[in-house]
Design an enzyme around this catalytic site. Structure first.
Site, PDB file in Angstrom:
ATOM      1  N   TYR A  24       5.394   6.925  -1.401  1.00  0.00           N
ATOM      2  CA  TYR A  24       4.149   7.656  -0.325  1.00  0.00           C
ATOM      3  C   TYR A  24       5.378   8.264   0.635  1.00  0.00           C
ATOM      4  O   TYR A  24       4.590   9.295   1.132  1.00  0.00           O
ATOM      5  CB  TYR A  24       3.437   7.166   0.531  1.00  0.00           C
ATOM      6  CG  TYR A  24       3.113   5.818  -0.792  1.00  0.00           C
ATOM      7  CD1 TYR A  24       2.577   7.192  -1.592  1.00  0.00           C
ATOM      8  CD2 TYR A  24       2.578   5.019  -0.643  1.00  0.00           C
ATOM      9  CE1 TYR A  24       1.318   6.427  -2.517  1.00  0.00           C
ATOM     10  CE2 TYR A  24       1.939   4.228  -1.796  1.00  0.00           C
ATOM     11  CZ  TYR A  24       1.222   5.291  -3.179  1.00  0.00           C
ATOM     12  OH  TYR A  24       0.607   4.496  -3.840  1.00  0.00           O
ATOM     13  N   HIS A 101      -1.990  13.949  -5.595  1.00  0.00           N
ATOM     14  CA  HIS A 101      -1.183  12.416  -5.251  1.00  0.00           C
ATOM     15  C   HIS A 101      -0.158  12.712  -5.132  1.00  0.00           C
ATOM     16  O   HIS A 101       0.122  13.910  -5.003  1.00  0.00           O
ATOM     17  CB  HIS A 101      -1.353  11.855  -6.785  1.00  0.00           C
ATOM     18  CG  HIS A 101      -2.471  11.612  -7.257  1.00  0.00           C
ATOM     19  ND1 HIS A 101      -3.463  10.614  -6.551  1.00  0.00           N
ATOM     20  CD2 HIS A 101      -2.900  12.667  -7.753  1.00  0.00           C
ATOM     21  CE1 HIS A 101      -4.559  10.533  -7.237  1.00  0.00           C
ATOM     22  NE2 HIS A 101      -4.425  11.279  -8.597  1.00  0.00           N
TER      23      HIS A 101
HETATM   24  C1  DQA Z   1      -1.757   8.196  -4.799  1.00  0.00           C
HETATM   25  C2  DQA Z   1      -1.917   7.514  -5.752  1.00  0.00           C
HETATM   26  C3  DQA Z   1      -2.339   5.675  -6.440  1.00  0.00           C
HETATM   27  O1  DQA Z   1      -2.575   5.462  -7.884  1.00  0.00           O
HETATM   28  C4  DQA Z   1      -2.603   5.152  -5.235  1.00  0.00           C
HETATM   29  O2  DQA Z   1      -3.736   4.113  -5.292  1.00  0.00           O
HETATM   30  C5  DQA Z   1      -2.843   5.716  -4.004  1.00  0.00           C
HETATM   31  C6  DQA Z   1      -2.551   7.107  -3.844  1.00  0.00           C
HETATM   32  C7  DQA Z   1      -0.647   9.089  -4.541  1.00  0.00           C
HETATM   33  O3  DQA Z   1      -1.012   9.471  -3.264  1.00  0.00           O
HETATM   34  O4  DQA Z   1      -0.116   9.231  -4.905  1.00  0.00           O
HETATM   35  O5  DQA Z   1      -3.974   5.049  -3.141  1.00  0.00           O
HETATM   36  O6  DQA Z   1      -3.419   8.363  -4.885  1.00  0.00           O
END
Ligand code: DQA
Length: 149
Positions: A24, A101
């Site tokens: 992330y 995402h």
């Molecule tokens: C997310 C992707 C999702 O699969 C994950 O559960 C998240 C973050 C993203 O921003 O990449 O918590 O939404």
């Protein structure tokens, strides 16, 4: 009056920067909020940026968007892959919702490759980290007819 865009963030996104930074990134949610605020100011949009770890909060905020927002940027995080209630609220709000995402769920585990939101969203942006939120605001400015000139 400026158009208001809700930027809604789901569970665990309050831990950005600490949580799995190899997936992330190092930016915190406060950094993402700052990016959104700068972009919104350039586009002449107002943003209301929120995060909750609770599914019902996201449902209530989407309902609120029906009267209080022109559009929504939604990163429902883990609820993306599980929540019929959030999907129903996206439909109920009758406003353009852009699903965002930070990571690219399609390059990850199989369970992340289904979204309950994508087919009812106005658009989907993934894999571009915080930049995706800015692109979503750009798109909503266009969709809502806000000019950035
Ligand atoms: C997310 C992707 C999702 O699969 C994950 O559960 C998240 C973050 C993203 O921003 O990449 O918590 O939404």
């Amino acid at each position: 009056m400026k158009a208001t865009i809700f930027v809604l963030n789901g569970p665990n996104l309050n831990m950005l920067g600490q949580r799995e930074p190899e997936i992330y990134g190092a930016d915190t949610l406060a950094d993402v909020k700052k990016r959104c605020a700068t972009k919104a100011a350039a586009l002449g949009l107002e943003i209301d940026f929120r995060q909750s770890n609770h599914e019902g909060d996201l449902v209530s905020w989407l309902q609120e968007a029906r009267d209080a927002a022109s559009g929504v940027v939604l990163n429902a995080a883990g609820y993306t892959h599980t929540s019929v209630a959030i999907r129903d609220a996206v439909l109920a709000c009758e406003k353009p919702v852009i699903e965002v995402h930070l990571s690219n769920p399609y390059s990850r585990e199989e369970f992340r490759q289904h979204s309950f939101i994508s087919d009812v969203a106005a658009g989907v942006i993934c894999g571009l980290a915080g930049k995706g939120y800015e692109l979503a605001l750009d798109a909503l400015a266009d969709i809502c007819g806000v000019s950035d000139t």
